[in-house]
Scaffold this motif. Structure first.
Motif, PDB file in Angstrom:
ATOM      1  N   ILE A   1       2.077 -41.174   1.192  1.00 59.20           N
ATOM      2  CA  ILE A   1       2.329 -41.885   2.444  1.00 59.20           C
ATOM      3  C   ILE A   1       2.966 -40.986   3.491  1.00 59.20           C
ATOM      4  CG2 ILE A   1       3.538 -43.834   3.504  1.00 59.20           C
ATOM      5  CD1 ILE A   1       3.502 -45.173   0.700  1.00 59.20           C
ATOM      6  N   ASP A   2       3.998 -40.269   3.116  1.00 61.87           N
ATOM      7  CA  ASP A   2       4.767 -39.515   4.102  1.00 61.87           C
ATOM      8  C   ASP A   2       3.940 -38.422   4.769  1.00 61.87           C
ATOM      9  OD1 ASP A   2       7.362 -39.570   5.282  1.00 61.87           O
ATOM     10  OD2 ASP A   2       7.828 -37.662   4.310  1.00 61.87           O
ATOM     11  N   ALA A   3       3.252 -37.616   3.954  1.00 66.38           N
ATOM     12  CA  ALA A   3       2.445 -36.529   4.514  1.00 66.38           C
ATOM     13  C   ALA A   3       1.311 -37.078   5.368  1.00 66.38           C
ATOM     14  CB  ALA A   3       1.889 -35.655   3.392  1.00 66.38           C
ATOM     15  N   ALA A   4       0.743 -38.200   4.967  1.00 60.71           N
ATOM     16  CA  ALA A   4      -0.379 -38.783   5.705  1.00 60.71           C
ATOM     17  C   ALA A   4       0.066 -39.305   7.070  1.00 60.71           C
ATOM     18  CB  ALA A   4      -1.022 -39.897   4.888  1.00 60.71           C
ATOM     19  N   ARG A   5       1.176 -40.051   7.094  1.00 58.59           N
ATOM     20  CA  ARG A   5       1.635 -40.589   8.385  1.00 58.59           C
ATOM     21  C   ARG A   5       2.066 -39.469   9.321  1.00 58.59           C
ATOM     22  NH1 ARG A   5       7.780 -42.456   8.761  1.00 58.59           N
ATOM     23  NH2 ARG A   5       8.707 -41.047   7.244  1.00 58.59           N
ATOM     24  N   ASN A   6       2.636 -38.400   8.755  1.00 55.08           N
ATOM     25  CA  ASN A   6       3.047 -37.268   9.588  1.00 55.08           C
ATOM     26  C   ASN A   6       1.848 -36.558  10.193  1.00 55.08           C
ATOM     27  OD1 ASN A   6       5.684 -37.860   8.925  1.00 55.08           O
ATOM     28  ND2 ASN A   6       5.874 -36.232   7.388  1.00 55.08           N
ATOM     29  N   LEU A   7       0.778 -36.429   9.404  1.00 58.33           N
ATOM     30  CA  LEU A   7      -0.422 -35.770   9.919  1.00 58.33           C
ATOM     31  C   LEU A   7      -1.058 -36.604  11.034  1.00 58.33           C
ATOM     32  CD1 LEU A   7      -2.514 -33.516   9.857  1.00 58.33           C
ATOM     33  CD2 LEU A   7      -3.637 -34.690   7.945  1.00 58.33           C
ATOM     34  N   VAL A   8      -1.088 -37.918  10.882  1.00 55.00           N
ATOM     35  CA  VAL A   8      -1.606 -38.772  11.952  1.00 55.00           C
ATOM     36  C   VAL A   8      -0.757 -38.607  13.216  1.00 55.00           C
ATOM     37  CG1 VAL A   8      -2.055 -41.145  12.697  1.00 55.00           C
ATOM     38  CG2 VAL A   8      -2.612 -40.442  10.361  1.00 55.00           C
ATOM     39  N   GLU A   9       0.548 -38.569  13.053  1.00 51.54           N
ATOM     40  CA  GLU A   9       1.439 -38.383  14.203  1.00 51.54           C
ATOM     41  C   GLU A   9       1.190 -37.025  14.860  1.00 51.54           C
ATOM     42  OE1 GLU A   9       6.171 -37.579  14.882  1.00 51.54           O
ATOM     43  OE2 GLU A   9       5.643 -39.138  13.433  1.00 51.54           O
ATOM     44  N   TYR A  10       1.037 -35.996  14.045  1.00 49.59           N
ATOM     45  CA  TYR A  10       0.777 -34.650  14.569  1.00 49.59           C
ATOM     46  C   TYR A  10      -0.529 -34.630  15.356  1.00 49.59           C
ATOM     47  CZ  TYR A  10       0.078 -29.559  14.585  1.00 49.59           C
ATOM     48  OH  TYR A  10      -0.136 -28.252  14.972  1.00 49.59           O
ATOM     49  N   CYS A  11      -1.565 -35.258  14.823  1.00 48.90           N
ATOM     50  CA  CYS A  11      -2.890 -35.186  15.442  1.00 48.90           C
ATOM     51  C   CYS A  11      -3.054 -36.135  16.621  1.00 48.90           C
ATOM     52  CB  CYS A  11      -3.963 -35.498  14.403  1.00 48.90           C
ATOM     53  SG  CYS A  11      -4.198 -34.216  13.147  1.00 48.90           S
ATOM     54  N   ASN A  12      -2.490 -37.335  16.542  1.00 47.65           N
ATOM     55  CA  ASN A  12      -2.906 -38.401  17.462  1.00 47.65           C
ATOM     56  C   ASN A  12      -1.828 -38.932  18.388  1.00 47.65           C
ATOM     57  OD1 ASN A  12      -5.306 -38.151  16.062  1.00 47.65           O
ATOM     58  ND2 ASN A  12      -5.487 -40.309  15.531  1.00 47.65           N
ATOM     59  N   HIS A  13      -0.554 -38.680  18.105  1.00 48.01           N
ATOM     60  CA  HIS A  13       0.483 -39.235  18.970  1.00 48.01           C
ATOM     61  C   HIS A  13       0.620 -38.389  20.235  1.00 48.01           C
ATOM     62  CE1 HIS A  13       3.710 -42.027  19.682  1.00 48.01           C
ATOM     63  NE2 HIS A  13       4.559 -41.050  19.938  1.00 48.01           N
ATOM     64  N   GLN A  14       0.821 -39.075  21.353  1.00 47.79           N
ATOM     65  CA  GLN A  14       0.842 -38.371  22.643  1.00 47.79           C
ATOM     66  C   GLN A  14       1.961 -37.349  22.739  1.00 47.79           C
ATOM     67  OE1 GLN A  14      -1.508 -38.781  25.213  1.00 47.79           O
ATOM     68  NE2 GLN A  14      -0.498 -36.989  26.085  1.00 47.79           N
ATOM     69  N   GLY A  15       3.166 -37.730  22.345  1.00 49.34           N
ATOM     70  CA  GLY A  15       4.311 -36.820  22.442  1.00 49.34           C
ATOM     71  C   GLY A  15       5.617 -37.583  22.359  1.00 49.34           C
TER      72      GLY A  15
END
Length: 505
Positions: free
Chosen positions: A135-149
């Motif tokens: 869960i943790d690594a997956a949510r972090n990768l989504v945040e890295y790739c898709n969150h604006q800032g």
């Protein structure tokens, strides 16, 4: 020709299967063998661009019009720490890849692959590690790739030179978790619980994601199809797709059976659809589960060579199948099978794209070339866009050692309303006789032949090399339109693309 076989078809624009999702023509690039290093990426090559990507490979990928590419695995992803592949290259660690027993340099990672995909005109289907991580690594990768800032991981992406988010929409929840060969192999209940909780967290970061849950690795798995039934009990409302994987090979040199393996693929798809709909009924859900056939191809030629590789090399020549003409015929039938089920199979990935069981091959520092399977994939991707139509087929049949009632004619039709075009994809499976095809195109009365493309060769074992492209299509097929019917002589063991368009006034 008096001794030819005869088959008939009816094609009507009202016999709609689906509007085809272009992602059914997707592909796959894994950190495996020479797929990434010395495949898409070779900075010392004369044709490398400013980022080290081979421009000759990019041109072939663009020719194929690949809409989406799955990345970075595959078995590789189940031991992958995505953080190893971002940031300054000189600071990236070398890791032992236990999946393929090689050394991973991490010189290509998430950001570089997104750059490559943009150059290729493709979207990215990103896979997350549910083998050694969760869960943790997956949510972090989504945040890295898709969150604006404005958050740790999104701001780190900006520090790495990517001010705008990648906006990756499609994500795989692990890979082949039913397989004992997989790092972090799980039971169906274990995987289902982890997948649904990971999906929940990922969609909380980005509600617009499409998620693919792991289905069975192949039809021979002892847990098939109970694996799907159990995992979907957990993931049905959280996931949007369930995956299917299947490879075939002519190990017994029985071509008659080999060309019928797409019937096994058809049975696989029907079984998964039935299982999905069982869970839907059991849950009293209004949601329909779609299928992502995100690994499919021929794979067997390289098996013996791969057993002799020394461990821990960097980008060794692994899984480098050299495809024959008969392999191209089966690939064509597999594409037809996907289109036949395009109402439920919305995504698919030919595995893989470059060097590793691939339509495109390269030599380190040298040439690139098109394997035999490149051509049916090309034709389907370019001409198979639009609306899939269910043909009514009457064909003679044969029995082989492994199959009974195999139609000599394997066919599908695709209508492109915006272009006013109709394409009939047809394979003659006969090893000895031509097949006379008569196709009633009753609702396309004002259509005429544009071209009839044929892929044929007398030698079923013919291959393409950098020096000589022995197997390549021609457009000298003999299809004509007469009295509202398409008439064509399909040569023995051949792939045919009959293209029609509305007559100009």
């Amino acid at each position: 020709m008096t001794d030819s076989l005869r088959a008939t078809m009816i094609v009507d624009k009202a016999f709609i299967i689906s509007t085809i999702d272009a992602r059914i023509y997707g592909s796959f690039v894994e950190h495996l063998g020479r797929a990434v290093y010395n495949g898409i990426y070779e900075p010392g090559h004369p044709l490398a661009d400013e980022q080290g990507f081979r421009k000759d490979v990019l041109e072939m990928v663009k020719e194929l019009q690949v809409p989406i590419v799955r990345y970075p695995g595959g078995n590789f992803v189940s031991g992958y720490n995505w953080e190893d592949g971002v940031g300054p290259r000189e600071q990236r660690p070398r890791r032992l890849d236990l999946a393929w027993r090689t050394t991973e340099t991490n010189q290509i990672g998430t950001n570089e692959f997104v750059d490559w995909a943009k150059k290729a005109g493709s979207e990215v289907m990103m896979a997350v590690n549910l083998g050694t991580r969760g869960i943790d690594a997956a949510r972090n990768l989504v945040e890295y790739c898709n969150h604006q800032g404005g958050s740790y991981w999104s701001d780190l992406r900006k520090q790495h030179g990517y001010a705008e988010p990648h906006r990756i929409k499609t994500w795989c929840l692990g890979n082949e978790m039913d397989g004992p060969w997989q790092i972090g192999h799980k039971t169906a209940d274990e995987y289902g619980r982890l997948a649904v909780e990971t999906a929940k967290a990922m969609k909380w970061v980005d509600p617009g994601l499409e998620l693919v849950a792991c289905g069975s690795s192949n039809t021979a798995m002892p847990t098939f199809p109970q694996w799907e039934a159990t995992t979907l009990e957990h993931t049905y409302e959280a996931a949007d797709f369930i995956s299917l994987h299947q490879y075939y090979g002519n190990r017994s040199n029985d071509t008659a059976s080999y060309l019928a393996y797409s019937m096994d693929m058809d049975h696989f798809i029907r079984t998964i659809i039935s299982t999905c709909d069982y869970v839907k009924a059991k849950k009293r859900s209004k949601k329909t589960m779609f299928l992502s056939f995100d690994e499919w191809n021929v794979w067997f030629h390289s098996n013996d060579a791969d057993k002799r590789l020394e461990p821990w090399a960097i980008a060794p020549p692994q899984l480098e199948d050299i495809y024959t003409f008969e392999d191209a015929l089966l690939v064509g039938s597999m594409l037809i099978t996907l289109l036949r089920h395009s109402d439920r199979v919305r995504m698919a990935c030919m595995a893989q794209l470059v060097n590793v069981i691939a339509p495109i091959m390269t030599a380190n520092g040298g040439a690139s070339w098109k394997q035999t399977i490149f051509y049916p994939y090309l034709h389907a991707s370019v001409y198979g866009r639009g609306v899939a139509l269910q043909p009514v087929v009457s064909s003679p049949k044969y029995d082989s050692k492994e199959f009974t009632d195999v139609p000599y004619l394997d066919s599908i039709a695709v209508h492109h309303p915006e272009k006013d075009e109709l394409t009939v994809f047809a394979i003659n499976r006969s090893l000895e006789k031509s097949l006379t095809l008569e196709c009633d195109i009753r609702s396309f009365a004002d259509y005429a032949i544009i071209e009839h493309i044929v892929l044929e060769h007398d030698d079923l074992k013919a291959v393409n090399t950098a020096e000589h492209e022995a197997v390549r299509p021609h457009n000298n097929g003999n299809a004509i339109v007469q009295d509202g019917r398409v008439k064509a002589e399909l040569s023995k063991h051949s792939w045919n693309v009959i293209r029609l368009g509305r007559r100009k006034a």
